[in-house]
Design a protein around this motif. Structure first.
Motif, PDB file in Angstrom:
ATOM      1  N   ALA A   3       0.821  -1.206   0.000  1.00 43.56           N
ATOM      2  CA  ALA A   3       0.000   0.000   0.000  1.00 43.56           C
ATOM      3  C   ALA A   3       0.859   1.261   0.000  1.00 43.56           C
ATOM      4  O   ALA A   3       0.412   2.318  -0.433  1.00 43.56           O
ATOM      5  N   ASP A  26      -6.307   7.467   5.533  1.00 40.37           N
ATOM      6  CA  ASP A  26      -7.236   6.870   6.487  1.00 40.37           C
ATOM      7  C   ASP A  26      -6.466   5.952   7.432  1.00 40.37           C
ATOM      8  O   ASP A  26      -5.245   6.007   7.502  1.00 40.37           O
ATOM      9  N   ASN A  27      -7.184   5.117   8.162  1.00 40.14           N
ATOM     10  CA  ASN A  27      -6.547   4.265   9.180  1.00 40.14           C
ATOM     11  C   ASN A  27      -5.540   3.272   8.606  1.00 40.14           C
ATOM     12  O   ASN A  27      -4.563   2.934   9.274  1.00 40.14           O
ATOM     13  N   THR A  28      -5.744   2.814   7.395  1.00 42.66           N
ATOM     14  CA  THR A  28      -4.815   1.827   6.834  1.00 42.66           C
ATOM     15  C   THR A  28      -3.413   2.417   6.672  1.00 42.66           C
ATOM     16  O   THR A  28      -2.427   1.705   6.797  1.00 42.66           O
ATOM     17  N   PHE A  29      -3.338   3.703   6.393  1.00 45.83           N
ATOM     18  CA  PHE A  29      -2.039   4.366   6.281  1.00 45.83           C
ATOM     19  C   PHE A  29      -1.278   4.259   7.605  1.00 45.83           C
ATOM     20  O   PHE A  29      -0.101   3.924   7.641  1.00 45.83           O
ATOM     21  N   ASN A  31      -1.855   2.141  10.037  1.00 45.89           N
ATOM     22  CA  ASN A  31      -1.602   0.734  10.376  1.00 45.89           C
ATOM     23  C   ASN A  31      -0.257   0.275   9.827  1.00 45.89           C
ATOM     24  O   ASN A  31       0.426  -0.541  10.445  1.00 45.89           O
ATOM     25  N   ASN A  32       0.143   0.804   8.682  1.00 45.86           N
ATOM     26  CA  ASN A  32       1.450   0.465   8.112  1.00 45.86           C
ATOM     27  C   ASN A  32       2.596   0.965   8.984  1.00 45.86           C
ATOM     28  O   ASN A  32       3.680   0.404   8.964  1.00 45.86           O
ATOM     29  N   GLU A  34       2.205   1.147  12.254  1.00 49.55           N
ATOM     30  CA  GLU A  34       1.884   0.568  13.564  1.00 49.55           C
ATOM     31  C   GLU A  34       1.611   1.659  14.591  1.00 49.55           C
ATOM     32  O   GLU A  34       2.038   1.597  15.735  1.00 49.55           O
ATOM     33  N   ASN A  36      -1.402   3.575  16.531  1.00 48.10           N
ATOM     34  CA  ASN A  36      -2.809   3.340  16.834  1.00 48.10           C
ATOM     35  C   ASN A  36      -3.397   4.355  17.814  1.00 48.10           C
ATOM     36  O   ASN A  36      -4.300   4.033  18.569  1.00 48.10           O
ATOM     37  N   GLU A  40     -10.112   7.071  14.225  1.00 48.01           N
ATOM     38  CA  GLU A  40     -10.509   7.189  12.827  1.00 48.01           C
ATOM     39  C   GLU A  40      -9.743   8.351  12.216  1.00 48.01           C
ATOM     40  O   GLU A  40      -9.507   9.359  12.874  1.00 48.01           O
ATOM     41  N   SER A 115       5.889   9.010   2.202  1.00 44.38           N
ATOM     42  CA  SER A 115       4.994   8.515   3.255  1.00 44.38           C
ATOM     43  C   SER A 115       5.426   8.972   4.645  1.00 44.38           C
ATOM     44  O   SER A 115       4.582   9.336   5.471  1.00 44.38           O
ATOM     45  N   TYR A 119       3.155  11.175   7.252  1.00 52.05           N
ATOM     46  CA  TYR A 119       2.938  10.652   8.598  1.00 52.05           C
ATOM     47  C   TYR A 119       3.299  11.695   9.655  1.00 52.05           C
ATOM     48  O   TYR A 119       2.513  12.006  10.556  1.00 52.05           O
TER      49      TYR A 119
END
Length: 179
Positions: A3, A26-29, A31-32, A34, A36, A40, A115, A119
């Motif tokens: 991703a 979104d959240n998947t970004f 998650n990569n 880690e 949390n 949302e 990325s 972030y």
């Protein structure tokens, strides 16, 4: 990490001039990475990519909101964020990212991964102390908030009277006044 390929820009094929890239985070970004802390995430990143003959200029603009928990009541709420970041990419002998605003990449490099910059831009746009807006305007009704108000010290607490003071202090005060 497949991703994360979306955040790699191959600049070697781009013409000299201005280019635009849009990203929806979104959240998947996160998650990569880690990470949390967010419940949302809905953030739009506008990237203005300016390619020049000797360097690259990247202008990031983030706008949107992240759902976080309040530091006082642990109630979730939407925290609006808006921030900007400018990155200059220069070419040199070796990779160097010591300066936060200037990135030096080797001469043979043909792509850049943005990325990490996205972030950091979003993480730093969220305030350090996260307070639910309902606390500030008094509209939030929460068990935790009412308990905090109950346990908070009174604003108009009476001061200690002279009889509450240890008598040994009175003897010491006499030493100051006896000159």
């Amino acid at each position: 990490m497949k991703a994360m390929k979306d955040y790699i820009i191959p600049f070697i094929g781009l013409k000299i001039g201005e280019h635009h890239f849009d990203y929806h985070i979104d959240n998947t970004f996160f998650n990569n990475f880690e990470y949390n802390e967010f419940n949302e995430v809905s953030v739009k990143i506008d990237l203005k990519f300016l390619k020049k003959t000797t360097l690259l200029e990247l202008y990031f603009t983030a706008s949107g909101e992240v759902n976080v928990n309040c530091d006082l009541t642990n109630e979730p709420y939407n925290q609006p964020i808006s921030d900007e970041y400018k990155l200059v990419v220069k070419f040199g002998d070796s990779y160097n990212d010591d300066n936060e605003d200037i990135l030096i990449v080797p001469h043979g490099e043909y792509e850049i991964n943005i990325s990490q910059y996205i972030y950091e831009l979003i993480i730093l746009a969220v305030p350090v102390k996260r307070v639910h807006p309902g606390i500030e305007d008094g509209t939030l009704k929460s068990d935790i908030l009412s308990k905090l108000e109950e346990l908070s010290p009174e604003k108009g607490e009476k001061t200690k009277s002279s009889e509450d003071i240890d008598p040994r202090w009175n003897n010491l005060k006499k030493l100051l006044t006896d000159k």
